[in-house]
Design a protein around this motif. Structure first.
Motif, PDB file in Angstrom:
ATOM      1  N   ARG A  42       0.813  -1.214   0.000  1.00 49.74           N
ATOM      2  CA  ARG A  42       0.000   0.000   0.000  1.00 49.74           C
ATOM      3  C   ARG A  42       0.846   1.262   0.000  1.00 49.74           C
ATOM      4  NH1 ARG A  42      -4.990   1.082   4.091  1.00 49.74           N
ATOM      5  NH2 ARG A  42      -3.749   2.703   5.114  1.00 49.74           N
ATOM      6  N   HIS A  53       3.730   1.664  -1.345  1.00 47.01           N
ATOM      7  CA  HIS A  53       4.263   1.783  -2.706  1.00 47.01           C
ATOM      8  C   HIS A  53       3.224   2.399  -3.636  1.00 47.01           C
ATOM      9  CE1 HIS A  53       8.318   0.013  -3.337  1.00 47.01           C
ATOM     10  NE2 HIS A  53       8.096  -0.514  -2.152  1.00 47.01           N
ATOM     11  N   ARG A  54       1.958   1.970  -3.487  1.00 45.76           N
ATOM     12  CA  ARG A  54       0.897   2.527  -4.332  1.00 45.76           C
ATOM     13  C   ARG A  54       0.635   3.991  -4.006  1.00 45.76           C
ATOM     14  NH1 ARG A  54      -1.615  -2.457  -2.989  1.00 45.76           N
ATOM     15  NH2 ARG A  54      -2.981  -1.373  -1.497  1.00 45.76           N
ATOM     16  N   GLU A  55       0.701   4.347  -2.739  1.00 47.94           N
ATOM     17  CA  GLU A  55       0.344   5.701  -2.316  1.00 47.94           C
ATOM     18  C   GLU A  55       1.450   6.709  -2.572  1.00 47.94           C
ATOM     19  OE1 GLU A  55      -0.820   5.173   1.733  1.00 47.94           O
ATOM     20  OE2 GLU A  55      -2.819   4.423   1.202  1.00 47.94           O
ATOM     21  N   SER A 104      11.051  -1.073  -6.196  1.00 49.67           N
ATOM     22  CA  SER A 104      10.097  -1.111  -7.295  1.00 49.67           C
ATOM     23  C   SER A 104      10.875  -1.158  -8.607  1.00 49.67           C
ATOM     24  CB  SER A 104       9.194   0.123  -7.262  1.00 49.67           C
ATOM     25  OG  SER A 104       9.944   1.292  -7.611  1.00 49.67           O
TER      26      SER A 104
END
Length: 370
Positions: free
Chosen positions: A92, A94-96, A139
């Motif tokens: 999460r 990483h997504r945010e 990433s």
């Protein structure tokens, strides 16, 4: 690495700062909680002074839900040349990060597998990460220089780096950390309104199972929120096994021998599965397969007794791999199990006995780790 900023001065952040300071890195501290920050500074973890320019690495020791916004703010201020975090959930954040407008190329996720029941800077230790696994989750956009800087951080803190995908990491810690904490809390909750006589006769098994339930509820609420689906998957399978165990226990009282036989077999298989699962848990993170033995020793309940025991073991040259302590406050003595190399256990038992220690059994318990 010459300079670093640690943003967040709780247990993990302050421990990172203490470890880096001990290795000669100039550390700057930043925390919205000024009391925690001043405490960390007083402990020698670093300085509250604002650095003159970008530091080599900024460590974000904040809850998972704040990683994206804190990273974006720090990058806009050009606070560091590289960034990492220490949160126990990775997918999460990483997504945010991109949603918050941060640059993912300058960031690499990190999670040191270390901690404690106590929170805050006063619980911090410079050696908290020594020999412990430290997961890194780059990433596809993480720069090589950022990865190298994170590896240097792990090395300076004495950790053992492991590179994982973010999703694989979150599923792993859901099974090995987050779900166990919730199970421990559920068991501990059974004690809240239990009769005093029941609590008084609690043994080491209950203390072992409920130990981690003492963790900070606010911190764990954030962790469970950030990894909710993966934890729910683990608990769903656990609930199915628990339901089978309940049905089997109820069936043990059946007048039908066939029903009782199936219940006994089901419980026996569940216990065997537990044995097999436990055998896969190594005594030390990342440790190779090894055979250890537990040397049980009785110690008096008096100041310095445990220190004298450890000193006596140190004089024998035997390395203690792990320690288990059982002691009720009202008892005049305690019980300590020293986990040592199996080949060294007989000599250790003999030497401790000669030295006046009460080793409670001649034959040590062999623990096979595989």
């Amino acid at each position: 690495m010459r300079t670093a900023t640690v943003i967040g001065t709780g247990l993990i952040g302050t421990s990172v700062a203490l470890a880096l300071t001990r290795r000669g890195v100039t550390v700057y501290l930043d925390d919205a909680d000024t009391t925690a920050a001043r405490t960390a500074e007083a402990m020698g973890a670093g300085s509250l002074r604002v650095p003159d320019g970008p530091v080599d690495l900024a460590v974000l020791a904040v809850p998972p839900a704040h990683i994206g916004t804190v990273l974006a703010r720090a990058q806009r201020a050009q606070a560091a040349r590289a960034y990492t975090d220490v949160a126990s959930v990775k997918a999460r954040p990483h997504r945010e990060i991109q949603a918050a407008g941060a640059d993912p190329s300058g960031f690499i996720g990190g999670h040191p597998l270390a901690g404690g029941e106590r929170s805050g800077p006063l619980a911090a230790r410079a050696d908290l990460f020594e020999g412990r696994l430290w997961v890194l989750t780059p990433s596809e956009r993480t720069g090589r220089a950022v990865l190298n800087r994170a590896l240097e951080l792990v090395s300076l803190c004495g950790g053992v780096p492991v590179v994982m995908d973010t999703g694989a990491h979150d599923r792993a810690v859901a099974l090995t950390s987050h779900a166990p904490h919730l199970v421990s809390s559920l068991m501990a909750a059974r004690l809240e309104h239990a009769a005093e006589d029941s609590v008084r006769v609690s043994g080491q098994g209950l203390r072992d199972v409920t130990r981690i339930a003492a963790g900070d509820p606010g911190l764990w609420r954030d962790i469970l929120d950030a990894n909710a689906d993966a934890v729910a998957d683990v608990l769903e399978a656990y609930a199915a096994d628990l339901g089978e165990a309940v049905r089997a226990l109820r069936a043990l009282g059946s007048p039908d021998p066939e029903v009782r036989g199936r219940a006994e077999a089901g419980l026996a298989e569940l216990l065997l599965r537990g044995n097999r699962g436990h055998a896969r848990v190594a005594a030390k993170p990342g440790a190779p397969t090894a055979d250890f033995a537990a040397v049980p020793v009785v110690i008096p309940d008096e100041p310095g007794a445990l220190a004298r025991l450890f000193a006596a073991v140190g004089e024998t040259g035997v390395n203690i791999e792990d320690v288990r302590i059982e002691h009720a406050p009202e008892q005049p003595r305690g019980f300590v199990e020293l986990l040592v190399d199996r080949n060294a256990a007989p000599d250790l038992s003999r030497l401790l006995s000669v030295g006046g220690w009460n080793v409670t059994a001649d034959d040590t318990l062999t623990v096979n780790l595989r």
